[in-house]
Design a protein around this motif. Structure first.
Motif, PDB file in Angstrom:
ATOM      1  N   LYS A 146       0.844  -1.196   0.000  1.00  0.00           N
ATOM      2  CA  LYS A 146       0.000   0.000   0.000  1.00  0.00           C
ATOM      3  C   LYS A 146       0.881   1.249   0.000  1.00  0.00           C
ATOM      4  CE  LYS A 146      -3.516   1.838   2.963  1.00  0.00           C
ATOM      5  NZ  LYS A 146      -4.024   1.660   4.354  1.00  0.00           N
ATOM      6  N   GLU A 147       1.926   1.216   0.800  1.00  0.00           N
ATOM      7  CA  GLU A 147       2.814   2.376   0.883  1.00  0.00           C
ATOM      8  C   GLU A 147       3.539   2.607  -0.440  1.00  0.00           C
ATOM      9  OE1 GLU A 147       2.974   5.380   2.623  1.00  0.00           O
ATOM     10  OE2 GLU A 147       2.224   3.826   3.959  1.00  0.00           O
ATOM     11  N   ILE A 148       4.016   1.514  -1.046  1.00  0.00           N
ATOM     12  CA  ILE A 148       4.701   1.653  -2.329  1.00  0.00           C
ATOM     13  C   ILE A 148       3.743   2.210  -3.380  1.00  0.00           C
ATOM     14  CG2 ILE A 148       5.880   0.418  -4.191  1.00  0.00           C
ATOM     15  CD1 ILE A 148       6.887  -1.582  -2.146  1.00  0.00           C
ATOM     16  N   ALA A 149       2.515   1.672  -3.385  1.00  0.00           N
ATOM     17  CA  ALA A 149       1.530   2.136  -4.368  1.00  0.00           C
ATOM     18  C   ALA A 149       1.209   3.607  -4.146  1.00  0.00           C
ATOM     19  CB  ALA A 149       0.272   1.288  -4.285  1.00  0.00           C
ATOM     20  N   LYS A 150       1.090   3.994  -2.891  1.00  0.00           N
ATOM     21  CA  LYS A 150       0.729   5.376  -2.583  1.00  0.00           C
ATOM     22  C   LYS A 150       1.835   6.340  -3.003  1.00  0.00           C
ATOM     23  CE  LYS A 150       0.489   7.277   1.608  1.00  0.00           C
ATOM     24  NZ  LYS A 150       0.179   7.236   3.052  1.00  0.00           N
ATOM     25  N   GLU A 151       3.075   5.982  -2.682  1.00  0.00           N
ATOM     26  CA  GLU A 151       4.182   6.888  -2.942  1.00  0.00           C
ATOM     27  C   GLU A 151       4.710   6.819  -4.375  1.00  0.00           C
ATOM     28  OE1 GLU A 151       5.338   9.176  -0.777  1.00  0.00           O
ATOM     29  OE2 GLU A 151       3.684   8.563   0.513  1.00  0.00           O
ATOM     30  N   GLY A 152       4.469   5.710  -5.031  1.00  0.00           N
ATOM     31  CA  GLY A 152       4.989   5.577  -6.388  1.00  0.00           C
ATOM     32  C   GLY A 152       6.390   5.003  -6.400  1.00  0.00           C
ATOM     33  N   HIS A 153       7.327   5.714  -5.724  1.00  0.00           N
ATOM     34  CA  HIS A 153       8.720   5.253  -5.632  1.00  0.00           C
ATOM     35  C   HIS A 153       9.196   5.565  -4.239  1.00  0.00           C
ATOM     36  CE1 HIS A 153       7.900   6.775  -9.730  1.00  0.00           C
ATOM     37  NE2 HIS A 153       8.402   5.611 -10.095  1.00  0.00           N
TER      38      HIS A 153
END
Lengths: 133, 133
Positions: B29-36
């Motif tokens: 979820k965090e990766i998806a939210k931040e993108g990179h």
DNA sequence: GTCCATGCAAACGATTTGCATGCGT
DNA sequence: ACGCATGCAAATCGTTTGCATGGAC
């Protein structure tokens, strides 16, 4: 790869305000000879003819010569960083089996449509000719 | 970036034989939210809502989800590795000032003349719009 | 109940640093 | 003679591992 004489290496270093010490010249010579080489392998190779050299010295010099843009760092997906003499922009072909690195010509103009680009790092992964046999 | 629901994340994990633990879902979820995003930042962000999580757990899961090709590792010249949800091949534009990463579309066919390529990593370095102001 | 995942602490490898000494200019 | 470079040892950083515990199926 370009021929790089001891004399031209010394000039290259001096032009960047770096002293042409035997250690630095040995490192550059090894990089030029191998094309693409890791810190560990530079260390091992040089230690043969230069037993007193220290890993810290290699690291320090890699750093200063990288900052001086004399050498260039190649970072691939699966192996430790390797170094090459800095030259005209080109791509790197990386063998997924033996991790060898091969230079490939590219045309910077092909990337003009991406906007204002200062630097291009293009890594192409596949199986090299040797490993395909 | 693609919308990725909790449900689809769970399915993505199960399809690769990985259990959909709360930790894994939080990481994705965090990766998806931040993108990179880097491991450290994943850790900091998740720790807010999930104080017991350990760095080792993040590393282990990053590794297994990378192996499962659910996420992809971005290695730029000057910063720690960052991770993104794996998707169609694209280039990365890296800002030389703020180190931000921006996805750029590329056409795999443009690289056909380089031979038999399994994977392309293209990093373009420049100054991003925000930093240009 | 089994197997995989977690979280802690310890181990590890690569790289960096501090410092005393040595060498190039 | 001065200042940068070297080489050793210690420190540091990012990451991995071992192991005992816990939770999912």
């Amino acid at each position: 790869m370009d021929k790089l004489t001891s004399t031209s290496m010394q000039e290259l270093l001096k032009a960047q305000g770096l002293k042409a010490t035997p250690q630095r010249l040995a490192i550059l010579k090894e990089i030029a000879k191998e094309g693409h080489i890791s810190v560990d392998n530079i260390y091992l190779k040089i230690k043969n003819n230069f037993p007193s050299i220290s890993l810290a010295t290699i690291y320090k010099n890699i750093k200063s010569m990288k900052d001086a843009e004399i050498i260039y760092e190649i970072n691939t997906q699966d192996s430790k960083p390797k170094y090459e003499i800095k030259k005209k922009t080109h791509a790197h072909f990386i063998c997924q089996l033996c991790n060898s690195v091969e230079d490939m010509e590219i045309n910077k103009d092909d990337f003009k449509n991406y906007g204002d680009i200062n630097e291009i790092d293009l890594y192409l992964y596949g199986i090299c000719k040797k490993c395909k046999i």
